[in-house]
Design a protein around this motif. Structure first.
Motif, PDB file in Angstrom:
ATOM      1  N   ILE A  64     -11.720 -39.205  -9.301  1.00 26.00           N
ATOM      2  CA  ILE A  64     -10.991 -38.089 -10.285  1.00 26.00           C
ATOM      3  C   ILE A  64     -10.149 -37.182  -9.535  1.00 26.00           C
ATOM      4  N   THR A  65     -10.789 -36.536  -8.290  1.00 23.70           N
ATOM      5  CA  THR A  65     -10.246 -35.395  -7.846  1.00 23.70           C
ATOM      6  C   THR A  65      -9.444 -35.590  -6.226  1.00 23.70           C
ATOM      7  N   SER A  66      -9.530 -36.601  -5.855  1.00 24.28           N
ATOM      8  CA  SER A  66      -9.105 -36.889  -4.372  1.00 24.28           C
ATOM      9  C   SER A  66      -7.450 -37.383  -4.376  1.00 24.28           C
ATOM     10  N   SER A  67      -6.706 -36.662  -3.491  1.00 24.51           N
ATOM     11  CA  SER A  67      -5.385 -37.028  -3.164  1.00 24.51           C
ATOM     12  C   SER A  67      -5.422 -37.754  -1.869  1.00 24.51           C
ATOM     13  N   ASN A  68      -6.534 -37.818  -1.038  1.00 24.99           N
ATOM     14  CA  ASN A  68      -6.527 -38.421   0.125  1.00 24.99           C
ATOM     15  C   ASN A  68      -6.082 -39.981  -0.039  1.00 24.99           C
ATOM     16  N   GLN A  69      -5.774 -40.796   1.148  1.00 25.66           N
ATOM     17  CA  GLN A  69      -5.752 -42.273   0.895  1.00 25.66           C
ATOM     18  C   GLN A  69      -7.346 -42.818   1.048  1.00 25.66           C
ATOM     19  N   SER A  70      -7.784 -43.648   0.116  1.00 25.21           N
ATOM     20  CA  SER A  70      -9.120 -44.093   0.082  1.00 25.21           C
ATOM     21  C   SER A  70      -9.396 -45.159  -0.794  1.00 25.21           C
ATOM     22  N   PRO A  71     -10.242 -45.868  -0.694  1.00 25.13           N
ATOM     23  CA  PRO A  71     -10.342 -46.861  -1.791  1.00 25.13           C
ATOM     24  C   PRO A  71     -10.430 -46.382  -3.239  1.00 25.13           C
ATOM     25  N   MET A  72     -11.171 -45.323  -3.311  1.00 25.56           N
ATOM     26  CA  MET A  72     -11.278 -44.684  -4.828  1.00 25.56           C
ATOM     27  C   MET A  72      -9.941 -44.156  -5.320  1.00 25.56           C
ATOM     28  N   THR A  73      -9.039 -43.705  -4.491  1.00 23.44           N
ATOM     29  CA  THR A  73      -7.653 -43.109  -4.948  1.00 23.44           C
ATOM     30  C   THR A  73      -6.892 -44.163  -5.258  1.00 23.44           C
ATOM     31  N   ASP A  74      -6.993 -45.391  -4.444  1.00 22.85           N
ATOM     32  CA  ASP A  74      -6.287 -46.555  -4.505  1.00 22.85           C
ATOM     33  C   ASP A  74      -6.514 -47.118  -5.829  1.00 22.85           C
ATOM     34  N   LEU A  75      -7.921 -47.123  -6.202  1.00 27.23           N
ATOM     35  CA  LEU A  75      -8.221 -47.931  -7.610  1.00 27.23           C
ATOM     36  C   LEU A  75      -7.777 -46.925  -8.418  1.00 27.23           C
ATOM     37  N   ARG A  76      -7.646 -45.706  -8.333  1.00 26.02           N
ATOM     38  CA  ARG A  76      -7.356 -45.050  -9.465  1.00 26.02           C
ATOM     39  C   ARG A  76      -5.720 -45.203  -9.686  1.00 26.02           C
ATOM     40  N   LYS A  77      -4.903 -45.385  -8.733  1.00 30.69           N
ATOM     41  CA  LYS A  77      -3.630 -45.655  -8.738  1.00 30.69           C
ATOM     42  C   LYS A  77      -3.345 -47.210  -9.294  1.00 30.69           C
ATOM     43  N   GLN A  78      -4.404 -47.975  -8.991  1.00 22.48           N
ATOM     44  CA  GLN A  78      -4.127 -49.187  -9.759  1.00 22.48           C
ATOM     45  C   GLN A  78      -4.229 -49.458 -10.952  1.00 22.48           C
TER      46      GLN A  78
END
Length: 514
Positions: free
Chosen positions: A162-176
């Motif tokens: 929900i909150t992260s702007s860092n490159q990470s598996p969860m931010t990648d998943l959100r973008k997907q």
């Protein structure tokens, strides 16, 4: 002759005393504490018809909608100025696994709602839908994490998603899943009713578990711990004591209290009641004052600077489900009695703004003390809705200290204060909200305003012919707000007659248009 005059005065003294005691002194120049707007928050759980067939009908619905959310509900909530919405529960939160509710809707797994009706839902309303809805209604989101059946990793990954702007598996998943930028979510609850449906834990066990979860949810700016049920003061004591050296992990402690006449489970009708039932309900909502004061006293011992907020994130009336509905859906009507409960409760929260930083009435649509009811294309704004809209004047205003002396009333040997009130000042306007819970008697009260001068006055009132009146489908609206005539202040004083069984807002200013 002298004796006759003294006797005459003695006979009239009780009348003078009765009139004199109905007085409120307001110290506008001493207003310092801010009434947090989140005190006017709401709660939407996956329960009954709150989410599905309530605020969310799907994009293919014949009901006018914006991306599947009812357009009339969006407009009504924006007009009411809803500041915050809590989701996904409630008891449902500790069975909810957030990854089931992301990605293409057609591929989301269905789940059985074991707490509320045993119904199967398809997870078509998940993280993206909730946060998008909050954006549409301009409300701050409050996400409740799963502690009861979830893991630390699951919770921390949800916060990251929900909150992260860092490159990470969860931010990648959100973008997907279509969201490039993180959401601005401030409030995260770590578990819900952990003493009951959230795991049947002891406070000692939960306090240790909370510290573990909170330690790994670093992206959560404001973490709320599962607090006591009603008057479980030991729970508050244990949580504050075990977190006293880790206060950086806890910014809020929840409190749950429902206004339930008589015994559990709720068995009294929401619409078929008499004055004795009315009085018992008023007694129960006034109990909120005692609960806040006693829990706050414990919190003060460990947190004298009041850095940890008391968050009343579930409150409201709870009656027997409406006849002919699924009892697990907790659907009830909403009468003038509910409006008085809302007004008194909000006054209490305002007056404890130094410690109470959030309150979420349960629930927003079609469940318990809902502000909105729906049936097909129709929508009903309940008496509670109108009270919240009226009281929005207090949001982020400065609490005005006051001294109130007012008469009591008695029904069936149960005595309660007739008047509940709170006051605030914002943008040069003094807002005074009053509830007269006496169902039979108008109360005349004098307001003595000190520390500021006002020349103009206006008012708004909500009442009805009967204590059991409610708004219903088919345009049957009998409980709503109308203008309330208030005389201009004279020498800092205003006399007001507050009708029986009513909620009133009086606003004093120096502008004719205010």
């Amino acid at each position: 002759m002298k004796k006759i005059n003294l006797l005459f005065i003695a006979l009239l003294f009780p009348l003078f005393a009765s009139q004199a005691q109905n007085r409120m002194i307001l110290h506008v120049d001493e207003a310092e504490e801010t009434i947090n707007r989140e005190i006017y928050g709401h709660f939407a759980e996956h329960l009954g018809r709150c989410i599905y067939d309530g605020l969310y009908v799907g994009e293919d619905s014949e009901i006018e909608n914006i991306k599947g959310y009812r357009k009339d509900i969006i407009e009504a909530l924006k007009e009411m100025q809803i500041p915050l919405l809590r989701w996904p529960g409630g008891c449902f939160a500790d069975t909810y696994h957030w990854k089931d509710g992301i990605g293409p809707r057609a591929s989301r797994p269905s789940i059985v709602n074991i707490h509320w009706g045993g119904v199967t839902e398809d997870n078509s309303f998940g993280t993206h839908e909730f946060l998008e809805f909050c954006e549409l209604i301009n409300a701050e989101p409050y996400v409740n994490l799963n502690v009861g059946s979830g893991t630390v990793q699951e919770a921390s990954e949800w916060v990251e998603y929900i909150t992260s702007s860092n490159q990470s598996p969860m931010t990648d998943l959100r973008k997907q899943n279509g969201r490039n930028e993180p959401w601005k979510v401030k409030y995260f609850g770590i578990g819900n009713e952990n003493w009951g449906c959230g795991g049947n834990m002891t406070p000692e066990y939960y306090a240790d578990l909370y510290r573990r979860f909170a330690s790994y949810c670093g992206g959560a700016e404001f973490k709320i711990a599962g607090g006591p049920n009603v008057d479980d003061y030991n729970w508050t004591e244990v949580m504050m004591r075990k977190l006293q050296n880790h206060m950086f992990l806890m910014q809020g402690l929840s409190l749950h209290y429902y206004t339930i006449p008589q015994d559990w489970p709720p068995r009294f009708s929401a619409t078929d009641f008499d004055k004795a039932d009315w009085q018992e309900t008023m007694f129960q909502v006034h109990r909120m004052e005692e609960l806040i004061e006693k829990h706050s006293t414990i919190m003060d011992k460990y947190d004298p600077d009041k850095n940890v907020g008391l968050m009343v994130d579930e409150w409201g009336t709870w009656f027997a489900p409406m006849e002919g509905t699924n009892p697990g859906f907790l659907h009830q009507q909403n009468t003038l009695r509910d409006a008085l409960v809302a007004g008194i409760g909000l006054n209490i929260f305002n007056n404890h703004a130094d410690r109470v930083k959030m309150a979420n009435i349960a629930q927003m649509v079609n469940v318990l003390q809902a502000v909105i009811l729906t049936k097909g294309q129709e929508l009903v704004l309940t008496p509670t809705y109108h009270v919240f809209k009226m009281y929005a004047a207090h949001q982020d205003a400065k609490l005005v200290p006051f001294h109130l002396s007012a008469e009591d009333y008695t029904i069936n040997n149960q005595t309660l204060p007739s008047i509940s009130t709170s006051a605030s000042v914002k943008d040069g306007v003094l807002n005074v909200t009053m509830c007269n819970s006496n169902p039979d008697k108008d109360i005349e009260i004098e307001y003595d305003v000190r520390g500021a001068s006002f020349s103009q006055a206006k008012g708004e009132i909500l009442t009805a012919k009967s204590i059991t009146d409610y708004n219903d489908f088919g345009g049957k609206n009998t409980v709503y707000t109308t203008d309330f005539k208030v005389n201009k202040p004279k020498n800092g004083k205003v006399k007001i007659k507050i009708p029986a069984k009513s909620v009133v807002l009086v606003q004093l200013s120096n502008s004719k248009g205010a």
